[in-house]
Design an enzyme around this catalytic site. Structure first.
Site, PDB file in Angstrom:
ATOM      1  CB  ILE A   1      62.645  49.950  -0.812  1.00 51.54           C
ATOM      2  CG1 ILE A   1      63.213  51.375  -0.871  1.00 51.54           C
ATOM      3  CG2 ILE A   1      62.529  49.479   0.636  1.00 51.54           C
ATOM      4  CD1 ILE A   1      64.664  51.504  -0.408  1.00 51.54           C
ATOM      5  CD  GLU A   2      59.103  47.984  -3.241  1.00 50.94           C
ATOM      6  OE1 GLU A   2      58.096  48.585  -2.843  1.00 50.94           O
ATOM      7  OE2 GLU A   2      60.114  48.595  -3.666  1.00 50.94           O
TER       8      GLU A   2
ATOM      9  CG  MET B   1      58.518  57.723   4.904  1.00 51.04           C
ATOM     10  SD  MET B   1      56.920  58.436   5.352  1.00 51.04           S
ATOM     11  CE  MET B   1      57.272  58.945   7.015  1.00 51.04           C
ATOM     12  CB  CYS B   2      57.835  51.751   0.990  1.00 54.94           C
ATOM     13  SG  CYS B   2      59.614  51.712   0.831  1.00 54.94           S
ATOM     14  CG  HIS B   3      54.374  55.237  -2.700  1.00 56.36           C
ATOM     15  ND1 HIS B   3      55.616  55.847  -2.658  1.00 56.36           N
ATOM     16  CD2 HIS B   3      53.465  56.235  -2.653  1.00 56.36           C
ATOM     17  CE1 HIS B   3      55.452  57.146  -2.589  1.00 56.36           C
ATOM     18  NE2 HIS B   3      54.150  57.416  -2.582  1.00 56.36           N
TER      19      HIS B   3
ATOM     20  CG  ASP C   1      65.453  31.498  11.627  1.00 57.03           C
ATOM     21  OD1 ASP C   1      65.646  31.570  12.867  1.00 57.03           O
ATOM     22  OD2 ASP C   1      64.500  30.893  11.119  1.00 57.03           O
TER      23      ASP C   1
END
Length: 159
Positions: free
Chosen positions: A112-113, A75-77, A127
Site C-alpha cells: 500500500i505504501e 487499516m494500514c499498520h 496538480d
C-alpha cells in the site's frame, strides 16, 4: 477463498493483529502513468512549469506519502520504512511512467505504501501542470512485484 482477516467476531472492521508475525525483509514495487499533451511534457523537460521542478516535487510528494500511509488508509499498520525510491520514465511524447520501490524489515508488507507513493506522485504532476493541461489522464496504477512475508513472492501478470 481465504478468510478475510479485517473483520472481528462481530463482523466489524478491525486492524489485523500482526503481533506474532516474524520480522522479515519486505519489498514492494508499484507503477502508474500519466498521459498529457506533448507540449506539457516538453515544458516539464524544459523546466517551464510555473510551479517549479515538476518531477522533483512529485518525487518528494511520493516519498512523503509512503511515510504517511497509515494516516491515510484506515487499516494500514504504521511501518518503519527502510527505503523509498521513485523513478520516472517518459516516452518523449506525452506519457510519464512512475515506478516506486518501498522497503522495510517488519512484520507486514509495504504494498500500500508503494501504491500510495505512485498515486501521490502522479497527482502532484497533475496538480503542477493543470493550469496548462486539465485533460491529463492517470492510468495503469498497480502493484508490479512484492516479496517477503508469509505470502511470499508476487509478480504482476498482465491480464
Amino acid at each position: 477463498m481465504d478468510k478475510l482477516t479485517h473483520f472481528n467476531d462481530q463482523n466489524r472492521a478491525k486492524m489485523v493483529d500482526v503481533t506474532d508475525k516474524d520480522v522479515t525483509s519486505r519489498i514492494a514495487q508499484a507503477t502508474g502513468k500519466i498521459t498529457m499533451h506533448p507540449e506539457t511534457l516538453n515544458r516539464i523537460h524544459e523546466g517551464k512549469i510555473k510551479k517549479g521542478d515538476v518531477l522533483a516535487v512529485a518525487q518528494i510528494a511520493g516519498i512523503m506519502a509512503a511515510k504517511q500511509t497509515s494516516q491515510m488508509i484506515p487499516m494500514c499498520h504504521l511501518i518503519p520504512l527502510t527505503g523509498v525510491d521513485i523513478k520516472f520514465e517518459d516516452d518523449n511524447d506525452k506519457t510519464i511512467i512512475i515506478t516506486t520501490t518501498v522497503k522495510t524489515k517488519h512484520v507486514t508488507g509495504v504494498e500500500i505504501e508503494a501504491l500510495l507513493a505512485v498515486q501521490t506522485a502522479l497527482l502532484t504532476i497533475y496538480d503542477m501542470c493543470k493550469a496548462i493541461d486539465r485533460g491529463m489522464v492517470i492510468t495503469d496504477i498497480h502493484l508490479v512485484e512484492k516479496d517477503g512475508g508469509k505470502s511470499g513472492h508476487f509478480v504482476y501478470q498482465d491480464q
